[in-house]
Design a protein around this motif. Structure first.
Motif, PDB file in Angstrom:
ATOM      1  N   SER A  22       0.833  -1.211   0.000  1.00 59.58           N
ATOM      2  CA  SER A  22       0.000   0.000   0.000  1.00 59.58           C
ATOM      3  C   SER A  22       0.865   1.258   0.000  1.00 59.58           C
ATOM      4  O   SER A  22       0.607   2.196  -0.760  1.00 59.58           O
ATOM      5  N   LEU A  23       1.894   1.277   0.847  1.00 53.13           N
ATOM      6  CA  LEU A  23       2.785   2.439   0.899  1.00 53.13           C
ATOM      7  C   LEU A  23       3.527   2.618  -0.431  1.00 53.13           C
ATOM      8  O   LEU A  23       3.655   3.738  -0.936  1.00 53.13           O
ATOM      9  N   VAL A  51       1.118   3.876  -3.050  1.00 53.57           N
ATOM     10  CA  VAL A  51       0.778   5.289  -2.833  1.00 53.57           C
ATOM     11  C   VAL A  51       1.869   6.196  -3.398  1.00 53.57           C
ATOM     12  O   VAL A  51       1.576   7.199  -4.067  1.00 53.57           O
ATOM     13  N   THR A  84       1.015   8.351  -6.667  1.00 56.20           N
ATOM     14  CA  THR A  84       1.005   9.813  -6.530  1.00 56.20           C
ATOM     15  C   THR A  84       1.942  10.467  -7.544  1.00 56.20           C
ATOM     16  O   THR A  84       1.596  11.476  -8.176  1.00 56.20           O
ATOM     17  N   ASN A 139      -2.436  -2.643  -7.014  1.00 53.88           N
ATOM     18  CA  ASN A 139      -2.884  -1.558  -6.135  1.00 53.88           C
ATOM     19  C   ASN A 139      -2.688  -0.183  -6.750  1.00 53.88           C
ATOM     20  O   ASN A 139      -3.425   0.761  -6.427  1.00 53.88           O
ATOM     21  N   VAL A 155      -4.910   3.579  -6.404  1.00 53.08           N
ATOM     22  CA  VAL A 155      -4.356   4.814  -5.836  1.00 53.08           C
ATOM     23  C   VAL A 155      -4.522   5.960  -6.831  1.00 53.08           C
ATOM     24  O   VAL A 155      -4.923   7.069  -6.459  1.00 53.08           O
ATOM     25  N   CYS A 174      -7.969   7.323  -6.872  1.00 45.87           N
ATOM     26  CA  CYS A 174      -8.327   8.146  -5.708  1.00 45.87           C
ATOM     27  C   CYS A 174      -7.621   9.501  -5.709  1.00 45.87           C
ATOM     28  O   CYS A 174      -8.212  10.508  -5.292  1.00 45.87           O
ATOM     29  N   VAL A 175      -6.375   9.535  -6.154  1.00 45.04           N
ATOM     30  CA  VAL A 175      -5.576  10.769  -6.071  1.00 45.04           C
ATOM     31  C   VAL A 175      -5.860  11.710  -7.241  1.00 45.04           C
ATOM     32  O   VAL A 175      -5.857  12.940  -7.079  1.00 45.04           O
ATOM     33  N   VAL A 231      -4.807  10.837  -1.146  1.00 45.58           N
ATOM     34  CA  VAL A 231      -3.713   9.907  -0.852  1.00 45.58           C
ATOM     35  C   VAL A 231      -4.127   8.930   0.249  1.00 45.58           C
ATOM     36  O   VAL A 231      -3.871   7.720   0.152  1.00 45.58           O
ATOM     37  N   GLY A 260      -6.610   6.492  -1.133  1.00 42.90           N
ATOM     38  CA  GLY A 260      -5.912   5.515  -1.957  1.00 42.90           C
ATOM     39  C   GLY A 260      -5.180   4.481  -1.118  1.00 42.90           C
ATOM     40  O   GLY A 260      -5.186   3.290  -1.448  1.00 42.90           O
ATOM     41  N   PHE A 261      -4.555   4.947  -0.029  1.00 41.54           N
ATOM     42  CA  PHE A 261      -3.851   4.021   0.861  1.00 41.54           C
ATOM     43  C   PHE A 261      -4.821   3.029   1.500  1.00 41.54           C
ATOM     44  O   PHE A 261      -4.554   1.817   1.537  1.00 41.54           O
ATOM     45  N   ALA A 295      -6.064   0.578  -1.158  1.00 40.62           N
ATOM     46  CA  ALA A 295      -5.009  -0.367  -1.518  1.00 40.62           C
ATOM     47  C   ALA A 295      -4.785  -1.375  -0.393  1.00 40.62           C
ATOM     48  O   ALA A 295      -4.615  -2.573  -0.643  1.00 40.62           O
TER      49      ALA A 295
END
Length: 260
Positions: A71-72, A75, A79, A139, A143, A146-147, A185, A188-189, A192
């Protein structure tokens, strides 16, 4: 009056169908008997034995670790991709967004088999690494989804003004752009993390021997018979998610009350 009553009954039935299975699972997690056919009395022994079950706890650790790292990573990559996509022309942006939406519309089994064949052709050894790469891959589109809306709402003049005032591009991004896209963000995290936590098909095709997540562990146990410890673990996960949702929804209300 009749319409209002019918609507209430309809909503109640929907909630019953949604939460009756979860309520049943929670009840069985306190059942002293191993069989689901009869009630053997109230007990916490399955929660205690859960902590001593190394296989389940290892699967839980693998699941959380993969979900968090993927997930990180998604992201950060998503992004950066949104920044690049937002600077493109409308035509190129539409093409790239169309390509980005394909993995989300694609069947998971197709994605899982494709990734498996890719790893085999590249000579990768299947294990946590291949699962992690697979989760990051599927994932990233979520993200971006969403972003990107938050990115398109930005006023480019504020970023340019920060550069004119002497800020470096990186400093201007984190001080001007990032606070505005932060809700996207975070969304999205969370999306994900949820998708990674819940995935089975892609994980099944890209995991190695001896490596299990909760989804694959439950799948293998279905053939033998699911242990009551799994009911306890599922109950803990459900209650934890419910509390997190409550806290997330409560925080904005408290901020609004303070402003008033």
């Amino acid at each position: 009056m009749i319409k209002t009553t019918a609507k209430k009954i309809y909503i109640i039935l929907i909630f019953i169908f949604l939460y009756a299975p979860i309520a049943t699972l929670m009840v069985f997690s306190f059942n002293k008997s191993r069989t689901r056919a009869k009630w053997g009395g109230f007990t916490f022994q399955w929660y205690l034995s859960l902590l001593g079950n190394r296989e389940i706890m290892q699967a839980l650790w693998n699941t959380l670790l993969i979900a968090l790292i993927s997930s990180l990573s998604a992201v950060v990559i998503g992004t950066v991709a949104c920044i690049a996509i937002n600077s493109m022309s409308k035509r190129r942006r539409a093409i790239i967004m169309g390509i980005t939406n394909i993995p989300m519309l694609n069947a998971d089994i197709v994605t899982g088999i494709s990734l498996m064949l890719l790893f085999i052709s590249l000579g990768f050894k299947f294990g946590l690494g291949t699962i992690l790469l697979s989760h990051i891959t599927f994932n990233i589109p979520y993200v971006i989804l969403c972003v990107m809306p938050r990115m398109r709402q930005l006023n480019p003049s504020t970023y340019e003004a920060a550069l004119d005032l002497g800020a470096s591009p990186v400093h201007a991004f984190f001080k001007v752009v990032f606070p505005d896209i932060l809700p996207g963000v975070l969304s999205g995290f969370l999306m994900a993390f949820t998708m990674s936590l819940d995935d089975f098909i892609i994980t099944h095709f890209t995991k190695g021997a001896g490596v299990d997540t909760l989804s694959t562990k439950i799948y293998t146990e279905v053939k033998k018979g699911i242990k009551p410890e799994m009911y306890a673990l599922s109950t803990i996960i459900f209650v934890t998610v419910l509390l997190l949702l409550f806290l997330v929804n409560k925080a904005p209300k408290e901020k609004k009350e303070r402003k008033v």
